[in-house]
Design a protein around this motif. Structure first.
Motif, PDB file in Angstrom:
ATOM      1  N   THR A  96       7.365   9.508  -5.504  1.00 49.77           N
ATOM      2  CA  THR A  96       6.938   9.099  -6.847  1.00 49.77           C
ATOM      3  C   THR A  96       6.888   7.592  -7.034  1.00 49.77           C
ATOM      4  OG1 THR A  96       9.234   9.224  -7.626  1.00 49.77           O
ATOM      5  CG2 THR A  96       7.872  11.200  -7.879  1.00 49.77           C
ATOM      6  N   ALA A  97       7.424   6.833  -6.076  1.00 52.46           N
ATOM      7  CA  ALA A  97       7.471   5.370  -6.233  1.00 52.46           C
ATOM      8  C   ALA A  97       6.579   4.652  -5.238  1.00 52.46           C
ATOM      9  CB  ALA A  97       8.918   4.882  -6.090  1.00 52.46           C
ATOM     10  N   ARG A  98       5.507   5.296  -4.806  1.00 53.73           N
ATOM     11  CA  ARG A  98       4.622   4.655  -3.825  1.00 53.73           C
ATOM     12  C   ARG A  98       4.002   3.372  -4.376  1.00 53.73           C
ATOM     13  NH1 ARG A  98       0.647   9.348  -2.401  1.00 53.73           N
ATOM     14  NH2 ARG A  98       1.215   9.898  -4.538  1.00 53.73           N
ATOM     15  N   SER A  99       3.805   3.290  -5.676  1.00 54.48           N
ATOM     16  CA  SER A  99       3.216   2.083  -6.263  1.00 54.48           C
ATOM     17  C   SER A  99       4.171   0.902  -6.239  1.00 54.48           C
ATOM     18  CB  SER A  99       2.783   2.360  -7.710  1.00 54.48           C
ATOM     19  OG  SER A  99       3.887   2.775  -8.493  1.00 54.48           O
ATOM     20  N   ALA A 100       5.447   1.142  -5.874  1.00 57.29           N
ATOM     21  CA  ALA A 100       6.416   0.045  -5.775  1.00 57.29           C
ATOM     22  C   ALA A 100       6.517  -0.512  -4.370  1.00 57.29           C
ATOM     23  CB  ALA A 100       7.803   0.533  -6.223  1.00 57.29           C
ATOM     24  N   ASN A 101       5.826   0.113  -3.416  1.00 54.90           N
ATOM     25  CA  ASN A 101       5.965  -0.326  -2.030  1.00 54.90           C
ATOM     26  C   ASN A 101       5.306  -1.686  -1.808  1.00 54.90           C
ATOM     27  OD1 ASN A 101       6.817   0.364   0.754  1.00 54.90           O
ATOM     28  ND2 ASN A 101       4.613   0.147   1.147  1.00 54.90           N
ATOM     29  N   VAL A 102       6.045  -2.595  -1.170  1.00 52.83           N
ATOM     30  CA  VAL A 102       5.538  -3.911  -0.791  1.00 52.83           C
ATOM     31  C   VAL A 102       5.703  -4.029   0.712  1.00 52.83           C
ATOM     32  CG1 VAL A 102       5.708  -6.399  -1.110  1.00 52.83           C
ATOM     33  CG2 VAL A 102       6.217  -4.865  -3.020  1.00 52.83           C
ATOM     34  N   GLU A 103       4.613  -4.142   1.405  1.00 53.48           N
ATOM     35  CA  GLU A 103       4.646  -4.126   2.860  1.00 53.48           C
ATOM     36  C   GLU A 103       5.516  -5.258   3.395  1.00 53.48           C
ATOM     37  OE1 GLU A 103       1.534  -4.186   6.651  1.00 53.48           O
ATOM     38  OE2 GLU A 103       0.802  -4.063   4.585  1.00 53.48           O
ATOM     39  N   GLY A 104       6.436  -4.912   4.277  1.00 46.86           N
ATOM     40  CA  GLY A 104       7.279  -5.898   4.931  1.00 46.86           C
ATOM     41  C   GLY A 104       8.667  -6.035   4.357  1.00 46.86           C
ATOM     42  N   TYR A 105       8.947  -5.418   3.210  1.00 49.45           N
ATOM     43  CA  TYR A 105      10.253  -5.617   2.585  1.00 49.45           C
ATOM     44  C   TYR A 105      11.097  -4.349   2.506  1.00 49.45           C
ATOM     45  CZ  TYR A 105       8.641 -10.259   1.455  1.00 49.45           C
ATOM     46  OH  TYR A 105       8.181 -11.549   1.554  1.00 49.45           O
ATOM     47  N   GLU A 106      10.656  -3.256   3.102  1.00 50.59           N
ATOM     48  CA  GLU A 106      11.455  -2.034   3.256  1.00 50.59           C
ATOM     49  C   GLU A 106      12.176  -1.644   1.967  1.00 50.59           C
ATOM     50  OE1 GLU A 106      12.931  -1.763   7.799  1.00 50.59           O
ATOM     51  OE2 GLU A 106      14.023  -3.197   6.558  1.00 50.59           O
ATOM     52  N   ILE A 107      11.420  -1.358   0.949  1.00 52.92           N
ATOM     53  CA  ILE A 107      12.007  -1.028  -0.350  1.00 52.92           C
ATOM     54  C   ILE A 107      12.385   0.445  -0.377  1.00 52.92           C
ATOM     55  CG2 ILE A 107      11.582  -0.968  -2.839  1.00 52.92           C
ATOM     56  CD1 ILE A 107       9.465  -3.166  -2.342  1.00 52.92           C
ATOM     57  N   ALA A 108      13.593   0.717  -0.851  1.00 49.67           N
ATOM     58  CA  ALA A 108      14.048   2.080  -1.109  1.00 49.67           C
ATOM     59  C   ALA A 108      14.383   2.181  -2.586  1.00 49.67           C
ATOM     60  CB  ALA A 108      15.277   2.408  -0.263  1.00 49.67           C
ATOM     61  N   GLY A 109      14.032   3.292  -3.217  1.00 51.94           N
ATOM     62  CA  GLY A 109      14.320   3.369  -4.644  1.00 51.94           C
ATOM     63  C   GLY A 109      14.006   4.718  -5.238  1.00 51.94           C
ATOM     64  N   LYS A 110      14.263   4.807  -6.529  1.00 52.15           N
ATOM     65  CA  LYS A 110      14.045   6.076  -7.243  1.00 52.15           C
ATOM     66  C   LYS A 110      13.539   5.789  -8.648  1.00 52.15           C
ATOM     67  CE  LYS A 110      14.197  10.549  -7.656  1.00 52.15           C
ATOM     68  NZ  LYS A 110      13.062  10.462  -8.625  1.00 52.15           N
ATOM     69  N   THR A 111      12.525   6.522  -9.043  1.00 49.75           N
ATOM     70  CA  THR A 111      12.009   6.432 -10.404  1.00 49.75           C
ATOM     71  C   THR A 111      12.810   7.339 -11.325  1.00 49.75           C
ATOM     72  OG1 THR A 111      10.412   8.156  -9.865  1.00 49.75           O
ATOM     73  CG2 THR A 111       9.673   5.868  -9.668  1.00 49.75           C
ATOM     74  N   GLY A 112      12.776   7.020 -12.612  1.00 49.27           N
ATOM     75  CA  GLY A 112      13.444   7.851 -13.602  1.00 49.27           C
ATOM     76  C   GLY A 112      12.749   7.743 -14.945  1.00 49.27           C
ATOM     77  N   THR A 113      12.335   8.865 -15.497  1.00 46.69           N
ATOM     78  CA  THR A 113      11.672   8.897 -16.805  1.00 46.69           C
ATOM     79  C   THR A 113      12.492   9.796 -17.720  1.00 46.69           C
ATOM     80  OG1 THR A 113       9.531   8.694 -15.696  1.00 46.69           O
ATOM     81  CG2 THR A 113       9.516   9.322 -18.018  1.00 46.69           C
ATOM     82  N   ALA A 114      12.950   9.262 -18.830  1.00 50.17           N
ATOM     83  CA  ALA A 114      13.799  10.036 -19.746  1.00 50.17           C
ATOM     84  C   ALA A 114      13.278   9.902 -21.163  1.00 50.17           C
ATOM     85  CB  ALA A 114      15.239   9.542 -19.673  1.00 50.17           C
ATOM     86  N   ASP A 115      13.137  11.040 -21.851  1.00 45.60           N
ATOM     87  CA  ASP A 115      12.753  11.017 -23.264  1.00 45.60           C
ATOM     88  C   ASP A 115      13.859  10.361 -24.078  1.00 45.60           C
ATOM     89  OD1 ASP A 115      10.380  12.327 -22.728  1.00 45.60           O
ATOM     90  OD2 ASP A 115      11.263  14.322 -23.034  1.00 45.60           O
TER      91      ASP A 115
END
Length: 600
Positions: free
Chosen positions: A487-506
């Motif tokens: 779900t976080a593919r739009s946060a990927n920046v090539e070369g910086y090995e980003i790991a993460g998690k999205t969260g959407t809460a009402d």
């Protein structure tokens, strides 16, 4: 005293009988009398000299003794005995981690009036209103014509304003020297610094005291003369802070959010390198706090520390990491993911239907609520609560800010099965983005607890081991999968090995229940994942963007691309060089391109 006659008759007669000169008798008696007088005067002079010498000796001993007492006393004692020491002592500067000034002092003047000494009070009131447009000419005339003998007009004025008042030529308008607090970078790091105001004051000086942020948290230290003017070095990097605020502001506009916050923290030390909250303010002209309405509507509200948000699916990594640590599951373990899932009278649903089974890895990658609840059930309520408490999600953060104690998480008093289920995917427990950053830093730090700090290079104890290093590393690998194919593919920046998690809460309604068109979107990340150095948490309040021909409020469409743009901007400033990675599938990032356009 009986005086001896100079010419005794008996001796004169005997001298004449013998043919001697009677004048010799008088001369001898006169000489004797003078000798007696001189002896008396000499004794009196000796007595006076002895008395004076004794007095000087006593004074010398007293002064010498006092000097010896002062020389052997502690430095704090004489300072404590000086009642005016605090009002005249200079407040220490605040700098970033590289010594760049964030807050300092500036010599200025105050303006006050003695109405009874004024020659033309009405004319002076009109001219003052021209110099200071915020002053009421009618109020000034009323004050100048009243019974008051002293009146503050302005607590601080600029040199240009001072000269303009001089030109009025009114003897009843007077100036007092004082120091004011200056924030040379304006709005940058405004919520971190907080602000200051005048405390004790008179016409000759004024005491500067902190009223928010680190200015208030370190108020006594900044005013302590024993520090000899040494600056307070914060962990903030001014360059990184300015870049973060720029990207966050542009992202907030593009995503149509009402507010935003982001935190960049060092994994090993917990030092906050940058922390921003929007809307913000200029601490040189700090606005008044809101007296009614939603506190988060005020620019003074620090969303990073004071905001209590249900942070959604960013919480899902916690039960999964704990279950891996307890060897209840592995990344390849298959979990029942059939939706909806019923707990009592409540139904737990996924955003999409992912089939009857998902691996633990795919539960995180696809952000399955049902799969996460199944894993939380394996843990049990008590173990789940204990782990979240060890992560610091039940207590205020220990950050050195006056607002930190007010950001205590909203933890359910009761913890039935349905609460355990909702908390596992980030609903029902409200915490600040700073809490989330600290928890992710703990995972990135090999499972050792990380506590946030704003002080650079302060000695601190090593955190307790909450997760095994192996489980923590596995959890990071799952978060990396979210960025590469989840779900976080739009946060990927090539070369910086980003790991993460999205969260959407009402967002919860004040009267109960949840809004269906208002939410909080969060992206929590770690980079670079092969050697974790930084944690970045970014939260948007009520974002909305157009995607795929319709409106989207999910974190993957709002918070993630802004975070990706931010990491791409900040990583070079942090000295991180891009790594050579295996090429990933190209992902369209029109929103990130839009952020760049706004930035340019």
């Amino acid at each position: 005293m009986i005086r001896t006659p100079l010419r005794p008759l008996a001796r004169i007669l005997r001298a004449r009988e013998k043919g001697e000169n009677p004048d010799a008798i008088e001369a001898a008696n006169r000489a004797h009398r003078h000798a007696v007088i001189q002896d008396g005067a000499r004794r009196q002079a000796r007595s006076r000299l002895s008395l004076i010498a004794a007095i000087f000796a006593i004074l010398f001993v007293a002064v010498g003794g006092r000097m010896a007492v002062l020389a052997s006393s502690q430095p704090s004692e004489p300072r404590m005995q000086v009642s005016g020491a605090q009002i005249i002592s200079q407040r220490a500067d605040i700098t970033d981690r590289y010594g760049r000034v964030l807050a300092t002092n500036l010599l200025t003047h105050s303006l006050y009036a003695h109405p009874r000494q004024m020659v033309d009070p009405m004319g002076a009131a009109e001219k003052l209103a021209e110099i200071f447009p915020d002053l009421s000419v009618d109020r000034l005339k009323q004050d100048f014509s009243g019974k008051r003998s002293f009146l503050w007009i302005k607590k601080k004025i600029s040199p240009e304003q001072m000269q303009a008042v001089h030109d009025i030529g009114e003897p009843g308008l007077l100036f007092g020297p004082r120091e004011m607090r200056l924030y040379p970078n304006g709005r940058i790091a405004s919520h971190v610094l907080g602000g200051s105001t005048f405390g004790k004051e008179d016409v000759a000086s004024a005491e500067v005291i902190g009223i928010a942020g680190v200015e208030k948290a370190f108020d006594r230290w900044l005013r302590d003369p024993a520090n000899d003017g040494a600056p307070l070095a914060l962990s903030i990097d001014l360059t990184v802070q300015a870049a973060m605020e720029d990207v966050l502001s542009n992202g907030m506009k593009v995503m149509n959010a009402k507010g935003a916050t982001s935190i960049l923290m060092e994994v090993k030390t917990g030092e906050v390198v940058a922390m921003a909250s929007l809307p913000d303010f200029d601490p040189n002209d700090r606005p008044r706090p809101l007296l009614k309405g939603d506190p988060s509507d005020s620019p003074l509200f620090n969303r990073a520390v004071q905001g209590q948000y249900e942070l959604g699916s960013t919480f899902k990594i916690f039960p999964v990491a704990q279950a891996i640590d307890l060897k209840l599951v592995s990344p390849t373990t298959m979990i029942n993911s059939k939706t909806p899932m019923k707990i009592g009278k409540y139904l737990i649903r996924d955003f999409h239907s992912y089939g009857s089974q998902l691996s633990v890895t795919d539960i995180i990658v696809k952000s399955s609520n049902v799969g996460t609840v199944r894993i939380a059930q394996l843990l049990g309520v008590e173990r789940q609560k204990d782990f979240l408490q060890k992560l610091g999600l039940f207590e205020p953060t220990p950050l050195e800010m006056s607002e930190a104690p007010t950001g205590k998480p909203l933890v359910p008093q009761r913890w039935p099965a349905v609460t355990s289920a909702t908390v596992s995917f980030g609903h029902g427990l409200a915490a600040s983005p700073l809490h989330l950053a600290s928890a992710y830093a703990t995972i990135a730090n090999g499972g050792k607890r990380v506590r946030p700090t704003l002080v650079h290079e302060r000695s601190r104890q090593e955190g307790e081991q909450i997760l095994s290093p192996g489980a923590a590393k596995t959890a990071l690998s799952l978060l990396r999968e979210v960025v590469t194919r989840g779900t976080a593919r739009s946060a990927n920046v090539e070369g910086y090995e980003i790991a993460g998690k999205t969260g959407t809460a009402d967002k919860p309604r004040p009267t109960g229940g949840y809004y269906h068109n208002k939410n909080v979107a969060t992206f929590a990340s770690v980079f670079p994942v092969s050697d974790p150095k930084y944690v970045l948490v970014l939260t948007l309040d009520e974002p909305s963007t157009m995607r795929g021909g319709g409106e989207s409020r999910t974190a993957g469409a709002t918070a993630a691309p802004v975070a990706g743009e931010m990491i791409g901007r900040l990583a070079p400033l942090l000295g991180l060089r891009p790594l050579v990675e295996k090429p990933l599938p190209m992902v369209e990032r029109p929103l990130a391109d839009a952020i760049k356009l706004v930035s340019n």
